[in-house]
Structure formats: C-alpha cells, structure tokens
Enzyme design. Structure first.
Site, PDB file in Angstrom:
ATOM      1  N   GLU A 134       4.800  12.425   4.622  1.00  0.00           N
ATOM      2  CA  GLU A 134       4.561  12.465   3.174  1.00  0.00           C
ATOM      3  C   GLU A 134       3.555  13.560   2.800  1.00  0.00           C
ATOM      4  OE1 GLU A 134       3.650   8.446   1.953  1.00  0.00           O
ATOM      5  OE2 GLU A 134       5.772   7.883   1.985  1.00  0.00           O
TER       6      GLU A 134
ATOM      7  N   ASN B 109       3.377   0.708 -11.489  1.00  0.00           N
ATOM      8  CA  ASN B 109       2.314   0.191 -10.621  1.00  0.00           C
ATOM      9  C   ASN B 109       1.286   1.216 -10.165  1.00  0.00           C
ATOM     10  OD1 ASN B 109       3.998   1.504  -8.885  1.00  0.00           O
ATOM     11  ND2 ASN B 109       4.051  -0.104  -7.353  1.00  0.00           N
TER      12      ASN B 109
ATOM     13  N   HIS C 182       0.870   5.218  -5.391  1.00  0.00           N
ATOM     14  CA  HIS C 182       1.587   5.150  -4.103  1.00  0.00           C
ATOM     15  C   HIS C 182       0.609   5.483  -2.985  1.00  0.00           C
ATOM     16  CE1 HIS C 182       4.457   5.995  -0.863  1.00  0.00           C
ATOM     17  NE2 HIS C 182       3.694   7.052  -0.609  1.00  0.00           N
TER      18      HIS C 182
ATOM     19  N   TYR D 246      11.612   8.327  -1.600  1.00  0.00           N
ATOM     20  CA  TYR D 246      11.929   6.898  -1.615  1.00  0.00           C
ATOM     21  C   TYR D 246      13.268   6.592  -0.942  1.00  0.00           C
ATOM     22  CZ  TYR D 246       7.853   5.792  -4.448  1.00  0.00           C
ATOM     23  OH  TYR D 246       6.557   5.601  -4.883  1.00  0.00           O
TER      24      TYR D 246
ATOM     25  N   LYS E   8       0.635   7.758 -10.007  1.00  0.00           N
ATOM     26  CA  LYS E   8       1.960   7.827 -10.621  1.00  0.00           C
ATOM     27  C   LYS E   8       1.854   8.180 -12.113  1.00  0.00           C
ATOM     28  CE  LYS E   8       4.096   4.645  -7.263  1.00  0.00           C
ATOM     29  NZ  LYS E   8       5.003   3.477  -7.092  1.00  0.00           N
TER      30      LYS E   8
HETATM   31  N1  UDP Z   1       9.493  -1.119  -6.483  1.00  0.00           N
HETATM   32  C1  UDP Z   1      10.118  -1.614  -7.616  1.00  0.00           C
HETATM   33  N2  UDP Z   1      10.633  -2.893  -7.583  1.00  0.00           N
HETATM   34  C2  UDP Z   1      10.554  -3.664  -6.470  1.00  0.00           C
HETATM   35  C3  UDP Z   1       9.941  -3.145  -5.315  1.00  0.00           C
HETATM   36  C4  UDP Z   1       9.421  -1.864  -5.354  1.00  0.00           C
HETATM   37  O1  UDP Z   1      10.171  -0.940  -8.642  1.00  0.00           O
HETATM   38  O2  UDP Z   1      11.026  -4.812  -6.495  1.00  0.00           O
HETATM   39  C5  UDP Z   1       8.928   0.247  -6.513  1.00  0.00           C
HETATM   40  C6  UDP Z   1       7.424   0.271  -6.762  1.00  0.00           C
HETATM   41  O3  UDP Z   1       7.121   1.403  -7.566  1.00  0.00           O
HETATM   42  C7  UDP Z   1       6.859   0.441  -5.363  1.00  0.00           C
HETATM   43  C8  UDP Z   1       7.920   1.335  -4.731  1.00  0.00           C
HETATM   44  O4  UDP Z   1       9.148   0.879  -5.262  1.00  0.00           O
HETATM   45  O5  UDP Z   1       5.577   1.023  -5.369  1.00  0.00           O
HETATM   46  C9  UDP Z   1       7.966   1.268  -3.220  1.00  0.00           C
HETATM   47  O6  UDP Z   1       8.114  -0.082  -2.824  1.00  0.00           O
HETATM   48  P1  UDP Z   1       7.280  -0.663  -1.624  1.00  0.00           P
HETATM   49  O7  UDP Z   1       7.839  -1.999  -1.283  1.00  0.00           O
HETATM   50  O8  UDP Z   1       7.197   0.358  -0.535  1.00  0.00           O
HETATM   51  O9  UDP Z   1       5.837  -0.908  -2.290  1.00  0.00           O
HETATM   52  P2  UDP Z   1       4.424  -0.208  -2.075  1.00  0.00           P
HETATM   53  O10 UDP Z   1       4.375   0.294  -0.648  1.00  0.00           O
HETATM   54  O11 UDP Z   1       4.333   0.903  -3.084  1.00  0.00           O
HETATM   55  O12 UDP Z   1       3.405  -1.289  -2.344  1.00  0.00           O
HETATM   56 MG    MG Z   2       5.738   1.451   0.466  1.00  0.00          MG
END
Ligand code: UDP
Ligand code: MG
Length: 156
Positions: free
Chosen positions: A126, A112, A115, A49, A9
């Site tokens: 994807e 974070n 992805h 997303y 990212k």
């Molecule tokens: N995200 C966020 N706040 C939250 C949950 C998710 O900003 O409370 C963002 C974060 O960048 C995350 C992305 O949304 O990587 C997708 O969320 P997911 O739950 O799929 O997490 P991941 O699969 O990336 O661990």
């Molecule tokens: Mg996810």
C-alpha cells in the site's frame, strides 16, 4: 522501524478533521515519513480494495473513496500497524469505542474517516501504491530520545 499507509478518507477532508486526526498520531509519538493531499483515481481505488471485489459494498466504497481529495500518510513507529489500527477503532463509528478516531468522530455505517494497512505485507504494497521512494523522508526528530528509550541502541 515499521511503516504503515494511512488514508484520511474524503469525509475526513470535507469535515475539516485532517488536523485533529494527524494531531492524534503526532501526540502518540508516531513519525510522519510521507504526506500528501491527492485524489484517488477509480483504477487505483479498485486496486486498493481488490480483496473486497464482489462484496455488496464494493461499488459504493469505490465511489466514496473517489468522491473528493484524501490525505495520504506514511506513519512510522514500533508495532505501527497494531498501534495505528487500535487508534482507528472498529470499522464503523456507530460501533467503534469512544477514544478511537472512528469512535470519536463518526457515526455512519458507510463513511468511516480513515484507512490503515492491516499487516506488514499489505503495508508494504500500500505504501508503494501511493508513494515513490523519494517521497518517503528519513530524518531525526529532535524529540526522538523522549519518544523511545534509545539508551540500548534500539528504540524501546
Ligand atoms: N466497508 C463497507 N461496508 C462493510 C465493510 C466495509 O463500506 O460492510 C468499507 C469501509 O470503508 C472499510 C473498507 O470497506 O473501511 C474496508 O473494509 P475492512 O473490513 O478492511 O475494514 P477496515 O480494515 O477499514 O476497518
Ligand atoms: Mg481492512
């Protein structure tokens, strides 16, 4: 072999962590089948997303993902989704275990670093979202027989 889409990212790129993160995947033995530096458009970020549309973090997530260049990677390996998700760690660095990418390199509850696709079906969609078929390369690495046991004709 299984493939997954990884995105380093904008915070990974801005913080100079591209090499560190890719090194971890290389050292694990995962194969890079596709790789490029790109900016994600708002339209593609919205599509990527879409499952989070309507959630409180959705708009800021799209802003974050379009705020600068990202590195797009297609990784290949047995059980690639489990393996790569485990290496990424929990969603945010303040919670992610030390030893994981998010646990070692970040502490934010918004940025974070990375992805990774979360299922084979998602991975297929994807990878196709970000790579044309001819951008995914098929080649043998010299070290392949030392990454997997190939003696039975399958990679173990
Ligand atoms: N995200 C966020 N706040 C939250 C949950 C998710 O900003 O409370 C963002 C974060 O960048 C995350 C992305 O949304 O990587 C997708 O969320 P997911 O739950 O799929 O997490 P991941 O699969 O990336 O661990
Ligand atoms: Mg996810």
């Amino acid at each position: 072999m299984d493939r997954t889409l990884i995105i380093l990212k904008p915070d990974s790129v801005q913080r100079g962590l591209i090499g560190n993160i890719i090194t971890r995947f290389e050292q694990k033995g995962l194969k890079i089948a596709g790789m490029k530096l790109a900016c994600i458009s708002p339209a593609v970020a919205h599509e990527h997303y879409a499952m989070h549309k309507g959630k409180p973090f959705y708009d800021s997530l799209v802003t974050f993902m379009t705020s600068g260049p990202v590195v797009l990677l297609v990784l290949e390996g047995n059980n690639i989704i489990d393996v790569s998700r485990k290496m990424m760690g929990a969603t945010f660095g303040f919670k992610a275990e030390p030893g994981t990418i998010r646990g070692d390199f970040g502490v934010s509850s918004a940025f974070n670093l990375i992805h990774g696709s979360d299922s084979p079906e998602t991975a297929k969609a994807e990878v196709a979202r970000f790579f044309k078929p001819d951008e995914l390369l098929e080649f043998n690495r010299a070290m392949e027989p030392w990454i997997y046991d190939l003696s039975n004709g399958i990679a173990q």
